[in-house]
Each structure stands twice: as C-alpha cells, then as structure tokens.
Scaffold this motif. Structure first.
Motif, PDB file in Angstrom:
ATOM      1  N   ARG A 163      24.509  38.618  40.681  1.00  0.00           N
ATOM      2  CA  ARG A 163      24.960  39.208  41.866  1.00  0.00           C
ATOM      3  C   ARG A 163      23.685  39.564  42.895  1.00  0.00           C
ATOM      4  O   ARG A 163      22.808  40.037  42.277  1.00  0.00           O
ATOM      5  CB  ARG A 163      25.687  40.553  41.769  1.00  0.00           C
TER       6      ARG A 163
ATOM      7  N   ASN B 149      38.949  36.893  32.079  1.00  0.00           N
ATOM      8  CA  ASN B 149      37.559  36.571  32.795  1.00  0.00           C
ATOM      9  C   ASN B 149      37.030  35.226  33.123  1.00  0.00           C
ATOM     10  O   ASN B 149      36.169  34.809  33.058  1.00  0.00           O
ATOM     11  CB  ASN B 149      36.514  37.431  32.212  1.00  0.00           C
TER      12      ASN B 149
ATOM     13  N   LYS C  64      33.528  35.210  34.490  1.00  0.00           N
ATOM     14  CA  LYS C  64      33.184  36.428  34.596  1.00  0.00           C
ATOM     15  C   LYS C  64      32.133  36.794  33.488  1.00  0.00           C
ATOM     16  O   LYS C  64      32.857  36.958  32.313  1.00  0.00           O
ATOM     17  CB  LYS C  64      34.093  37.575  35.194  1.00  0.00           C
TER      18      LYS C  64
ATOM     19  N   SER D   2      39.926  37.680  41.830  1.00  0.00           N
ATOM     20  CA  SER D   2      39.266  38.430  42.807  1.00  0.00           C
ATOM     21  C   SER D   2      37.789  38.758  42.386  1.00  0.00           C
ATOM     22  O   SER D   2      37.124  39.212  43.030  1.00  0.00           O
ATOM     23  CB  SER D   2      40.065  39.672  43.292  1.00  0.00           C
ATOM     24  N   TRP D   3      37.670  38.796  41.242  1.00  0.00           N
ATOM     25  CA  TRP D   3      36.433  39.088  40.486  1.00  0.00           C
ATOM     26  C   TRP D   3      35.426  38.174  40.948  1.00  0.00           C
ATOM     27  O   TRP D   3      34.054  38.291  40.820  1.00  0.00           O
ATOM     28  CB  TRP D   3      36.155  39.202  38.949  1.00  0.00           C
TER      29      TRP D   3
ATOM     30  N   LYS E 107      44.658  37.529  42.900  1.00  0.00           N
ATOM     31  CA  LYS E 107      44.396  38.975  42.318  1.00  0.00           C
ATOM     32  C   LYS E 107      43.840  38.523  40.865  1.00  0.00           C
ATOM     33  O   LYS E 107      42.859  39.204  40.543  1.00  0.00           O
ATOM     34  CB  LYS E 107      45.443  39.849  42.152  1.00  0.00           C
TER      35      LYS E 107
ATOM     36  N   ASP F 266      36.560  38.580  49.675  1.00  0.00           N
ATOM     37  CA  ASP F 266      37.745  39.188  49.101  1.00  0.00           C
ATOM     38  C   ASP F 266      38.975  38.461  49.206  1.00  0.00           C
ATOM     39  O   ASP F 266      39.167  37.739  50.314  1.00  0.00           O
ATOM     40  CB  ASP F 266      37.932  40.612  49.363  1.00  0.00           C
TER      41      ASP F 266
ATOM     42  N   SER G 265      29.720  39.234  33.430  1.00  0.00           N
ATOM     43  CA  SER G 265      29.605  40.812  33.692  1.00  0.00           C
ATOM     44  C   SER G 265      29.937  41.244  35.076  1.00  0.00           C
ATOM     45  O   SER G 265      30.221  40.122  35.850  1.00  0.00           O
ATOM     46  CB  SER G 265      28.468  41.267  33.216  1.00  0.00           C
ATOM     47  N   GLU G 266      29.654  42.421  35.457  1.00  0.00           N
ATOM     48  CA  GLU G 266      29.986  42.661  36.936  1.00  0.00           C
ATOM     49  C   GLU G 266      28.968  42.154  37.708  1.00  0.00           C
ATOM     50  O   GLU G 266      29.299  41.744  38.958  1.00  0.00           O
ATOM     51  CB  GLU G 266      29.847  43.946  36.994  1.00  0.00           C
TER      52      GLU G 266
ATOM     53  N   ILE H  47      27.779  35.501  36.933  1.00  0.00           N
ATOM     54  CA  ILE H  47      29.130  34.588  36.704  1.00  0.00           C
ATOM     55  C   ILE H  47      28.555  33.135  36.307  1.00  0.00           C
ATOM     56  O   ILE H  47      27.397  32.900  36.597  1.00  0.00           O
ATOM     57  CB  ILE H  47      30.255  34.468  37.697  1.00  0.00           C
TER      58      ILE H  47
END
Length: 162
Positions: free
Chosen positions: A161, A123, A134, A38-39, A35, A59, A136-137, A140
């Motif tokens: 991404r 992060n 991380k 998980s990002w 967890k 995931d 940002s969303e 990476i």
C-alpha cells in the motif's frame, strides 16, 4: 493486441506460482458481491518486469470498483490498463482494457479482456486466469495467467500500500 502483451510478458520474464483457476465448461460463477472484494481498494505499488507497477482501486460504488494500472520502466510508461470489477448476475466479473503509453488501445473499440469469477475465499478472489489475495492490510498479491500458443505461465505482482 493481446498477443503483443503476451509476447512482451514472455520477453521480460515470468514467475510461476500455480495460483490461477479456470471455470469448467458449463460452470457458472459463484454468487458474490463487491463487498466480498472491497479489501482491494487503495493505492498499490510493486516491482514488475524491471520497473514499477502501480494500481489504484476505488471503493465500491454504483455496482463497480474501478481501477487504473501503469507499468513504468526506465523512467517511461510501458503500458496502462483501465478496468473494473462489476456486479453481474449475482456474481462479479473483472474486465479491463490495455493502452500503450500514448493511450492507444490494444483491444478493439468494443472489446474487453474478461475474467469471470471462479471461487471466492475470505481473503482471496479467483477469477479465470487472475487471482487477487489480501496478504495483510498493507500487502496484496495478484497472479495473472499469461497464455501463448505453446505454454502458459503465471506472473506474480506483489504490491504494498502506498
């Protein structure tokens, strides 16, 4: 075979970032779960070694997050990696194996390249010689420590991404 990867990485150029850490002798990995990282899941791409580096992370499921990596340069696959982050002894470990473009393994049959967890931040995950951040969303960074007999350098993979 790891020596071949190191030689290849030194030939194509290294970016030094001073972002990786190592466990001290006798030090154990901190508590962590999938967890916490998980990002990382998703499909990521960036430029590296004069080509395109691509990683696809699953995931968390079944106590692991699996991934595949490939480097494509001059319209040809240079090499692949297959691996996972796995929950072990109340912590996590990143393990991988390398393969050439014809899926011939670099490591011996039962060997893996292991990166034990050193430190966890919100992060950022610091494994021994391998740091994942991380940004940002949709971005990476991954730093990998490459060691030779005479020196050690870090390679930065900056991914977005897909």
């Amino acid at each position: 075979m790891r020596t071949l990867l190191l030689l290849f990485l030194f030939q194509v150029g290294i970016i030094s970032a001073q972002e990786t850490l190592q466990l001290s002798e006798g030090q154990t990995s901190p508590n962590a779960t999938l967890k916490d990282v998980s990002w990382i899941s998703g499909h990521w791409q960036g430029e590296a070694f004069g080509g395109i580096a691509e990683e696809i992370w699953s995931d968390p499921m079944g106590g692991s997050m699996m991934f595949v990596f490939r480097l494509v340069a001059d319209n040809q696959v240079s090499f692949y990696e297959v691996g996972h982050i796995q929950e072990v002894d109340n912590s996590i470990i990143l393990q991988l194996k390398h393969f050439d473009k014809n899926l011939r393994g670099w490591e011996e049959k039962n060997e893996t390249v292991d990166f034990r967890l050193v430190k966890m931040e919100k992060n950022k995950a610091y494994f021994e010689g391998f740091t994942i951040e991380k940004v940002s969303e949709n971005q990476i960074n991954m730093w990998v420590l490459i060691e030779s007999k005479d020196s050690s350098e870090e390679v930065l993979f900056s991914y977005t991404r897909v």
